[in-house]
Motif scaffolding. Sequence first.
Motif, PDB file in Angstrom:
ATOM      1  N   ASN A 197       0.834  -1.194   0.000  1.00  0.00           N
ATOM      2  CA  ASN A 197       0.000   0.000   0.000  1.00  0.00           C
ATOM      3  C   ASN A 197       0.874   1.251   0.000  1.00  0.00           C
ATOM      4  O   ASN A 197       0.444   2.322   0.401  1.00  0.00           O
ATOM      5  N   SER A 203      -6.854  -2.461   5.241  1.00  0.00           N
ATOM      6  CA  SER A 203      -6.413  -3.862   5.226  1.00  0.00           C
ATOM      7  C   SER A 203      -4.987  -4.004   5.759  1.00  0.00           C
ATOM      8  O   SER A 203      -4.185  -3.073   5.712  1.00  0.00           O
ATOM      9  N   THR A 204      -4.663  -5.197   6.270  1.00  0.00           N
ATOM     10  CA  THR A 204      -3.328  -5.552   6.730  1.00  0.00           C
ATOM     11  C   THR A 204      -2.721  -6.526   5.730  1.00  0.00           C
ATOM     12  O   THR A 204      -3.330  -7.544   5.398  1.00  0.00           O
ATOM     13  N   LEU A 205      -1.515  -6.217   5.260  1.00  0.00           N
ATOM     14  CA  LEU A 205      -0.901  -7.009   4.204  1.00  0.00           C
ATOM     15  C   LEU A 205       0.238  -7.891   4.699  1.00  0.00           C
ATOM     16  O   LEU A 205       0.552  -8.904   4.087  1.00  0.00           O
ATOM     17  N   ASN A 252      -0.238 -12.012   6.613  1.00  0.00           N
ATOM     18  CA  ASN A 252      -1.644 -12.282   6.330  1.00  0.00           C
ATOM     19  C   ASN A 252      -1.728 -13.555   5.507  1.00  0.00           C
ATOM     20  O   ASN A 252      -1.297 -13.589   4.348  1.00  0.00           O
ATOM     21  N   ALA A 261      -7.692  -9.230   1.485  1.00  0.00           N
ATOM     22  CA  ALA A 261      -7.250  -7.861   1.770  1.00  0.00           C
ATOM     23  C   ALA A 261      -7.050  -7.035   0.512  1.00  0.00           C
ATOM     24  O   ALA A 261      -6.720  -5.852   0.600  1.00  0.00           O
TER      25      ALA A 261
END
Length: 870
Positions: free
Chosen positions: A615, A674-676, A679, A685
């Motif tokens: 991101n 979202s958490t990348l 994960n 995500a």
Amino acid sequence: MTSMTGYRFYFSPDDLQDFQVNISAKDNTLSQILEAVFDQTDFKFSIDSEKRVFITKYQPLDLKLAKDFFERGNSKEALDSLNRQTDIERAYSRNKLYVIGNPSSQKEATLSGKITGIETGNPVFGAVVFERAEYRRAISNEDGYFQILLPVGRHTLFIQNLGGFIEQRQISLQGDGILDVAIEENIISLSEVTVSSDRMTNISRPEMGVQKLNIQSMKKIPAILGEVDVIRSILTLPGVQTVGEASVGFNVRGGAADQNLILYNHSTIYNPSHLFGLFSAFNPDVVESVELYKAGIPVQYGGRLSSVLDIKANYGNNEKIRVTGGIGLLTGRLSVDGPIGERTTFSLGARSTYSDWLLQLLEENTDFNDGRASFYDLNFSMSHQLNNKNIIRVNAYNSNDNFRFDRDTTFRYENLNFNIGWTHYFNERLEAELVLGRDNYAFGIEGRDNPSNAYDFGFNIRQDFAKIHFNYDYNFRHKFNFGVQSTRYRLNPGKIQPSGLESIVVTEEVNQEHALESAFYFGDNIEISEQLTLNLGGRYVLYQFLGPNTGRFYTPGLPISSTTLSREETFNQGDVIQTYHGPEFRISGRYILNNISSIKAGYNTGRQFIHLVTNNAAIAPTDIWKLSDNNILPQWGDQISLGYYRNLKLDRYEFSVETYHRSLRNLLDFRSGSTLILNNTVEQAVVRSEGRAYGAEILLRKNTGKLNGWVSYTYSRSLLRTAKDEEAEKINNGEWYPNNFDQPHNAVLVGNYEWSKRFSTSINANYSTGRPITLPVAKFQYGGSERVFFSDRNAYRIPDYFRIDLSVNIEGNHKVRKLAHSSWSFGVYNLLGRRNPYSVFFTPVNGTLQGYQLSIFAQPIPFITYNFKI
């Protein structure tokens, strides 16, 4: 005159091409006539006892040896005389008539040969062999070999290398035959030239969107802190952009940074940077050439959608041991190359830094007071000629970075690559190269904030590859290239574990991923006529996502989420979880309008099976890579392009304009919040998106003269929108929005002025539109607390970017025989001290959300570098 008098004349055609004379004479000697012809000009002449006439500029050739020449041995005077004798021999070679082949009834014959350097004896790659009368040309390959079809009869051949040096040969072609040519190399010219493609290949080459640089070219560009830099150099070319200073990677024609295939002597480099992106990870002393394909990508390259950056390192020379190095404010480097016996050459390079003080020059921030930064890279290449038909090459590369912004958290990342290649020449027309290798990329984070939550985090990707590539010159009209390649991926997406006995961090690891990507390809360079040439090619790619792993399957027609997960299935090692396959097409063509202009067009498609999940606007050390699986589809893209190319003023100027349009599918964008990292369900995500990019690139380049350089302008748009059949979140209501690296306008000026052979000045000016950002636009109360409302994604932009760099280059004296050749480079990066923003961030201050601009280099940065070559 030769047949009547026996005199032969030797001169440079370029010197006398515009020289005209009108004179009549009777009962005069040749010396008297020539004195009258060249009176009041810069031209001089010398006549030897064999009736050879040498015409030169400024100084006549001294054709006599000193009386005590042999007694002096290797004195300076003897060496000077020897050099003058060499000049005579070269002039003789340029004008001697070479009779090639056996007489036959054929109308055309094939001339083959090898181009080598006079000083080193190494093959010269990319030299142009050109016959002006028939407008026939050929380009030497990596091993210096060329092949050209000519009508039987007399011809004058011109041979030009990348640096602009020109040799000529007079030939009488009677049948198929061989002519080997030794040509001057760039290393004997202490005046480093500007970035330039081959003066004629920019028109004649069928591929478009191709830029070629050599290391001598890049040394003229003012670089940050005085370090010659491959990545920074290509950023001066049209269509190549970056999101800002100190950012890793680059963007080509609206493509993401992970869509560039970066090759270093066949090895794939995943992170091409040092020191947070301030330097590229390639030692300039061992780099031989750089070739960037923005369109018309050769059929042997695949796996990426945007571009191919092919970096060639040298394998040493077969003459003597050479030592090259440099010392700058931040880095020191040293390289050694030369022969080992008669058939083996090697090149070894190392570079490191002493850069901790640089952190004090970044935007003021007390958190950097305890910062540390270091890196190194090592390069080794070796070539061994088994015999005239077999060559073995070995390459090894390692780059390592270790840095921290405070005493608690340390980041590190590393590239480690090795490959071995075997080149075999079956005959004059068919050759093959087999390469086997392994590429590794890894990064890690060590957290030491306090003993109870100390941790180690790691990620790595390994790929083992094999490829065999064939070149077959079927005839003058058809040149085939074909082959097979396969890559096996093993990816560890992330693992965190406690560090120390007091840590309570719980070990967590994302499942390993395995995949096999294979392809076979075939291409044909077809010369339909002298004006029209086509380059046609196709690849067929097979990709398999393999076990061991756990496959997750979701309810069709519903958004991918934890609530729509229908089942999980365990796959064993070697099981095929998902298969993707399909063709890729490469089509390009060139039509020569006349001797100075051409038009080109191209179309190509591609597939990419590995994704950068991030991101961030630029590649960061914490970004992870993800392989395509049953939920993450492979990226697909195509590009159509059209260009016009023209040389002006006897090739002193090059002008080109290219336009393009790209369509992209199955791109990954992140869902809001979202958490990348760490994960195991990344597919939940991300949002599947589609993209489009279009633009125009204009380049005007001056190749020769005291003042040289280029001006480029790029108009480029890169847009995204959520895929229409995506059932999850619709970003910006499904409308098109700018990509993180969308910068519509970009202009670059690079200029060099040579005050003398030893002193030159270089300037680099860069302007670009600010990149898109998402900003908080309002605040509201919800659930008893204050919340922030953000704008549509990438609805705003940071301020435009503008920077000027200046450098002065000073060469040592030009004596040929001395212990070391040296040079100095000093100047200022960001001469105007502009506070160009890299990003904008917001922090609560006394209950109010306050915005700030982050500038990486907010003041002029002076630099000085000393370079030497022994």
